[in-house]
Design a protein around this motif. Structure first.
Motif, PDB file in Angstrom:
ATOM      1  N   MET A   9      -6.289  11.015   4.029  1.00 47.26           N
ATOM      2  CA  MET A   9      -5.649  10.905   5.355  1.00 47.26           C
ATOM      3  C   MET A   9      -5.547  12.894   5.668  1.00 47.26           C
ATOM      4  SD  MET A   9      -5.045   7.921   6.407  1.00 47.26           S
ATOM      5  CE  MET A   9      -4.091   8.493   7.766  1.00 47.26           C
ATOM      6  N   GLN A  10      -5.810  12.752   6.791  1.00 47.40           N
ATOM      7  CA  GLN A  10      -5.540  14.025   7.398  1.00 47.40           C
ATOM      8  C   GLN A  10      -3.794  13.996   7.486  1.00 47.40           C
ATOM      9  OE1 GLN A  10      -6.865  17.238   7.611  1.00 47.40           O
ATOM     10  NE2 GLN A  10      -8.386  15.931   6.377  1.00 47.40           N
ATOM     11  N   HIS A  11      -3.267  14.967   6.799  1.00 44.85           N
ATOM     12  CA  HIS A  11      -1.632  14.786   6.857  1.00 44.85           C
ATOM     13  C   HIS A  11      -0.895  15.442   8.198  1.00 44.85           C
ATOM     14  CE1 HIS A  11       1.791  13.906   3.878  1.00 44.85           C
ATOM     15  NE2 HIS A  11       2.161  13.730   5.184  1.00 44.85           N
ATOM     16  N   GLU A  12      -0.820  14.269   9.277  1.00 45.42           N
ATOM     17  CA  GLU A  12      -0.281  14.576  10.618  1.00 45.42           C
ATOM     18  C   GLU A  12       0.868  13.727  11.107  1.00 45.42           C
ATOM     19  OE1 GLU A  12      -3.372  14.717  13.468  1.00 45.42           O
ATOM     20  OE2 GLU A  12      -4.840  15.986  11.893  1.00 45.42           O
ATOM     21  N   LYS A  13       1.678  13.762  11.632  1.00 40.57           N
ATOM     22  CA  LYS A  13       2.563  12.825  11.936  1.00 40.57           C
ATOM     23  C   LYS A  13       2.311  11.789  12.622  1.00 40.57           C
ATOM     24  CE  LYS A  13       7.767  13.211  12.743  1.00 40.57           C
ATOM     25  NZ  LYS A  13       8.719  14.387  12.977  1.00 40.57           N
ATOM     26  N   ARG A  14       1.163  11.827  13.657  1.00 38.08           N
ATOM     27  CA  ARG A  14       0.852  10.832  14.240  1.00 38.08           C
ATOM     28  C   ARG A  14      -0.285   9.799  13.676  1.00 38.08           C
ATOM     29  NH1 ARG A  14      -4.661  12.364  16.943  1.00 38.08           N
ATOM     30  NH2 ARG A  14      -5.467  14.123  15.391  1.00 38.08           N
ATOM     31  N   ARG A  15      -0.344  10.203  12.529  1.00 32.54           N
ATOM     32  CA  ARG A  15      -1.183   9.440  11.598  1.00 32.54           C
ATOM     33  C   ARG A  15      -0.372   8.691  10.573  1.00 32.54           C
ATOM     34  NH1 ARG A  15      -6.843  10.592  12.025  1.00 32.54           N
ATOM     35  NH2 ARG A  15      -7.218  12.347  13.097  1.00 32.54           N
ATOM     36  N   PHE A  16       0.703   9.309   9.866  1.00 33.52           N
ATOM     37  CA  PHE A  16       1.533   8.822   9.174  1.00 33.52           C
ATOM     38  C   PHE A  16       2.715   8.085   9.991  1.00 33.52           C
ATOM     39  CE2 PHE A  16       0.477   9.889   4.697  1.00 33.52           C
ATOM     40  CZ  PHE A  16      -0.573  10.842   4.917  1.00 33.52           C
ATOM     41  N   VAL A  17       2.624   6.742  10.289  1.00 29.76           N
ATOM     42  CA  VAL A  17       3.499   6.319  11.437  1.00 29.76           C
ATOM     43  C   VAL A  17       4.248   5.247  10.913  1.00 29.76           C
ATOM     44  CG1 VAL A  17       2.004   6.902  13.375  1.00 29.76           C
ATOM     45  CG2 VAL A  17       1.646   4.745  11.884  1.00 29.76           C
ATOM     46  N   GLU A  18       5.654   4.923  11.591  1.00 25.70           N
ATOM     47  CA  GLU A  18       6.346   4.038  11.316  1.00 25.70           C
ATOM     48  C   GLU A  18       5.871   2.477  11.497  1.00 25.70           C
ATOM     49  OE1 GLU A  18       9.289   3.165  10.223  1.00 25.70           O
ATOM     50  OE2 GLU A  18      10.528   5.050  10.322  1.00 25.70           O
ATOM     51  N   LYS A  19       5.166   2.235  12.567  1.00 26.52           N
ATOM     52  CA  LYS A  19       4.223   0.983  12.669  1.00 26.52           C
ATOM     53  C   LYS A  19       3.091   1.448  13.186  1.00 26.52           C
ATOM     54  CE  LYS A  19       4.765  -3.150  15.377  1.00 26.52           C
ATOM     55  NZ  LYS A  19       3.713  -3.781  14.559  1.00 26.52           N
ATOM     56  N   LEU A  20       1.966   0.695  12.483  1.00 28.83           N
ATOM     57  CA  LEU A  20       0.515   0.886  13.102  1.00 28.83           C
ATOM     58  C   LEU A  20       0.260   0.409  14.416  1.00 28.83           C
ATOM     59  CD1 LEU A  20      -1.088  -0.322   9.682  1.00 28.83           C
ATOM     60  CD2 LEU A  20      -0.474   2.078  10.244  1.00 28.83           C
ATOM     61  N   ASP A  21      -0.770   0.958  15.037  1.00 30.12           N
ATOM     62  CA  ASP A  21      -1.169   0.298  16.449  1.00 30.12           C
ATOM     63  C   ASP A  21      -1.993  -1.018  16.083  1.00 30.12           C
ATOM     64  OD1 ASP A  21      -0.171   2.729  17.090  1.00 30.12           O
ATOM     65  OD2 ASP A  21      -1.504   2.855  18.694  1.00 30.12           O
ATOM     66  N   TYR A  22      -2.633  -1.057  14.779  1.00 33.35           N
ATOM     67  CA  TYR A  22      -3.493  -2.077  14.464  1.00 33.35           C
ATOM     68  C   TYR A  22      -3.493  -2.158  12.932  1.00 33.35           C
ATOM     69  CZ  TYR A  22      -7.373  -5.386  14.582  1.00 33.35           C
ATOM     70  OH  TYR A  22      -8.062  -6.583  14.338  1.00 33.35           O
ATOM     71  N   LEU A  23      -3.242  -3.347  12.379  1.00 29.45           N
ATOM     72  CA  LEU A  23      -3.178  -3.255  10.796  1.00 29.45           C
ATOM     73  C   LEU A  23      -4.450  -4.041  10.583  1.00 29.45           C
ATOM     74  CD1 LEU A  23      -0.533  -4.735   8.412  1.00 29.45           C
ATOM     75  CD2 LEU A  23      -2.918  -4.537   7.988  1.00 29.45           C
ATOM     76  N   THR A  24      -5.539  -2.747  10.177  1.00 29.00           N
ATOM     77  CA  THR A  24      -6.901  -3.612   9.718  1.00 29.00           C
ATOM     78  C   THR A  24      -6.820  -4.003   8.477  1.00 29.00           C
ATOM     79  OG1 THR A  24      -7.728  -1.583  11.381  1.00 29.00           O
ATOM     80  CG2 THR A  24      -9.260  -2.732   9.897  1.00 29.00           C
ATOM     81  N   SER A  25      -6.335  -2.928   7.425  1.00 30.18           N
ATOM     82  CA  SER A  25      -6.499  -3.212   6.020  1.00 30.18           C
ATOM     83  C   SER A  25      -5.070  -3.203   5.444  1.00 30.18           C
ATOM     84  CB  SER A  25      -7.321  -2.145   5.211  1.00 30.18           C
ATOM     85  OG  SER A  25      -8.683  -1.961   5.909  1.00 30.18           O
ATOM     86  N   VAL A  26      -4.715  -4.410   4.651  1.00 28.11           N
ATOM     87  CA  VAL A  26      -3.563  -4.500   3.941  1.00 28.11           C
ATOM     88  C   VAL A  26      -3.331  -3.720   2.747  1.00 28.11           C
ATOM     89  CG1 VAL A  26      -1.982  -6.307   2.852  1.00 28.11           C
ATOM     90  CG2 VAL A  26      -3.465  -6.807   5.009  1.00 28.11           C
ATOM     91  N   GLY A  27      -2.471  -2.896   2.685  1.00 33.27           N
ATOM     92  CA  GLY A  27      -1.870  -2.024   1.290  1.00 33.27           C
ATOM     93  C   GLY A  27      -1.008  -3.147   0.757  1.00 33.27           C
TER      94      GLY A  27
END
Lengths: 325, 252
Positions: free
Chosen positions: B145-163
């Motif tokens: 990941m590029q470490h940016e606040k907009r990428r490390f989010v509380e809630k994903l806009d869409y959950l593609t792949s389950v961790g």
């Protein structure tokens, strides 16, 4: 008439193959994968013939998908991934079409799409997997409800059920079969008997071909029966699955074809530049597709210098040291 | 001190997770670089393979797509997608997958599909590809990941792949028998996941990177109590990366 008595009724030009087998609204499975073995000669001909409302079904796809969407031939798309490697991490016209609400789309994963083709090939209504549990792939139906009753559109995207062989809680995801009208495959060799040989990775081409009602195969070379039957372990599809055979050298350009030529960074960079701009993209279509009457003219326009640069080392399978930036 | 780039540090950091005998699934871009580096530096007996069906290619030039002709040469087997996915989830194999994503949440769930509304998105990305599948099947997933606040989010806009889904035992309860997010490798640090809660925590910050900067660029609270400084890449690591893995500087 041609010089191939065993397949004389199958060997035809790309124009004839498209006229005979592809219609407005056809559901088409695209062979190949992102930047490799895209059926470009057929894709260009579909655009040139002005075929509309196509329903594309594919796993990970790139150039053929993007140019057909950009030319306005595609109404509907079932897909796992639209990308062209580093030249377009997300396919550009695909991205624009979705952002502008111009096409109907349904997202699946690569494995899910492959299993759907396999189900079609095996003649069963669905296949199953664990992939998708917990994913929004299961929560969001892309297609509007009203099209779910149309032929060759599944009545729902997925179903989740309990494993009937287990007493414990154990969920599986069922994926509806695909039986496309036409599968488009580009390969290195077709034998004079109609046998298909794909060199390198087959991706899901075998499942796609066997799931379809009609298979159009474009190839780099038609080779003697004695050659293709000398080493049948290398072969991919028997002749009776194939409906049209079109010899089109460089027929996957600007995508690559293992042992014949690499993907063409120069053309993919040009495409990246024009695809981002509606005006330039229209000019590109005029210049590279509508304005040319044959694939030979297209290759002339690409030019021998570019074709020599991407020529693969036949042993390694790719163009060694090619400038891929 | 040796100079190195973010991508070099990321490739080396991810490579350290790979062990001999692992079967490594590589996606596009940095994944490709890290997988190749891992095999050349840390785990010569690891096997790299691609979802397209190329198994253990010699990788004399770095591929730029998982279908690249370069994943077809020197392999033990050239096959297809069905074969590849039968390997990712195989019960006899320990498989590590390298992925990238547009967004990630505290449980390592990934979004590679859209930003904004699903049907009329602000930004559409490529989609799942094989990411949803390998996230379901692999023994462990390492995400770049590029470490940016907009990428490390509380809630994903869409959950593609389950961790780790919603944390705790929730992944297993979905019906996924193994796997989960192993680590997140960013341009600032390496994050790992708590054994019990499955929440992301700071494991290693890179030399010269302040913990405050990491906190500022993460859109959810992270535990810092286990953080330590990462070892920089050695001169030999960098030589291998630059001269053997990516001499054309296609990804570096």
């Amino acid at each position: 008439m041609n010089n191939y008595p065993e397949i004389t009724d199958k060997v035809m030009s790309v124009e004839e193959a498209v006229k005979k087998f592809i219609k407005d609204g056809s559901q088409i499975a695209l062979g190949g994968f992102t930047v490799v073995r895209n059926p470009m000669a057929v894709a260009y001909e579909i655009i040139r013939q002005g075929i509309k409302d196509i329903h594309l079904v594919c796993h990970s796809h790139g150039q053929a998908l993007d140019v057909m969407i950009g030319a306005g031939c595609v109404k509907r798309l079932e897909i796992a991934y639209g990308g062209n490697g580093r030249y377009a991490p997300t396919c550009i016209r695909f991205k624009k079409a979705i952002q502008r609400g111009e096409i109907q789309f349904e997202d699946y994963s690569n494995y899910q799409m492959t299993l759907r083709f396999l189900a079609g090939a095996l003649g069963v209504p669905f296949m199953l997997t664990k992939s998708g549990l917990g994913s929004d792939l299961l929560n969001h139906e892309g297609f509007p409800k009203e099209i779910r009753k149309e032929p060759k559109v599944a009545n729902k995207k997925f179903a989740v059920m309990q494993n009937p062989f287990s007493e414990e809680d154990d969920k599986v995801v069922l994926l509806p079969a695909l039986t496309p009208d036409v599968a488009l495959i580009h390969t290195q060799y077709v034998g004079e008997d109609g046998t298909v040989r794909i060199k390198g990775l087959t991706f899901a081409d075998i499942e796609q071909a066997k799931s379809a009602d009609v298979v159009i195969v474009t190839c780099e070379e038609i080779v003697p029966r004695s050659f293709i039957r000398l080493d049948p372990d290398q072969n991919t599809l028997p002749p009776f699955f194939v409906d049209a055979i079109v010899k089109v050298p460089y027929g996957a350009h600007p995508t690559g074809c293992y042992t014949f030529y690499d993907y063409d960074p120069k053309h993919l960079n040009l495409y990246k530049k024009v695809a981002n701009d509606d005006g330039l993209f229209k000019e590109y279509l005029d210049e590279w597709i509508y304005g040319l009457s044959s694939y030979d003219e297209y290759l002339n326009k690409v030019g021998s210098e570019s074709l020599m640069k991407i020529k693969a080392n036949p042993v390694l399978g790719y163009a060694v040291g090619l400038d891929r930036k | 001190m040796t100079n190195y780039t973010d991508n070099e540090m990321m490739a080396i950091s991810a490579g350290r997770f790979v062990k001999n005998g692992d079967i490594v699934f590589a996606g596009t871009g940095l994944s490709m670089l890290a997988a190749t580096a891992a095999k050349r530096i840390y785990a010569p007996k690891a096997v790299i393979f691609f979802e397209t069906g190329g198994i253990d290619p010699s990788l004399e030039e770095i591929p730029m797509a998982v279908s690249d002709l370069r994943v077809m040469y020197g392999t033990c087997l050239n096959s297809g997608l069905i074969e590849a996915f039968s390997i990712v989830g195989h019960r006899r194999l320990h498989t590590i997958a390298f992925l990238g994503a547009a967004q990630i949440d505290r449980y390592g769930n990934l979004n590679t599909t859209v930003i904004g509304d699903y049907w009329r998105p602000k930004t559409r990305f490529s989609g799942s590809g094989g990411a949803c599948d390998v996230s379901a099947f692999a023994s462990g997933v390492i995400t770049f990941m590029q470490h940016e606040k907009r990428r490390f989010v509380e809630k994903l806009d869409y959950l593609t792949s389950v961790g780790w889904y919603k944390g705790g035992e929730s992944r297993r309860n979905l019906g996924l028998q193994r796997g989960g997010a192993l680590a997140v490798v960013t341009n600032l640090c390496v994050m790992r996941f708590d054994d019990t809660t499955k929440e992301m925590y700071l494991a290693e910050y890179y030399p010269g990177i302040s913990v405050d900067r990491i906190v500022e660029n993460t859109g959810f609270p992270i535990d810092l109590s286990r953080a330590r400084e990462a070892a920089p890449p050695s001169a030999e690591d960098l030589r291998i990366l630059r001269e053997e893995v990516d001499p054309q500087r296609l990804i570096l």
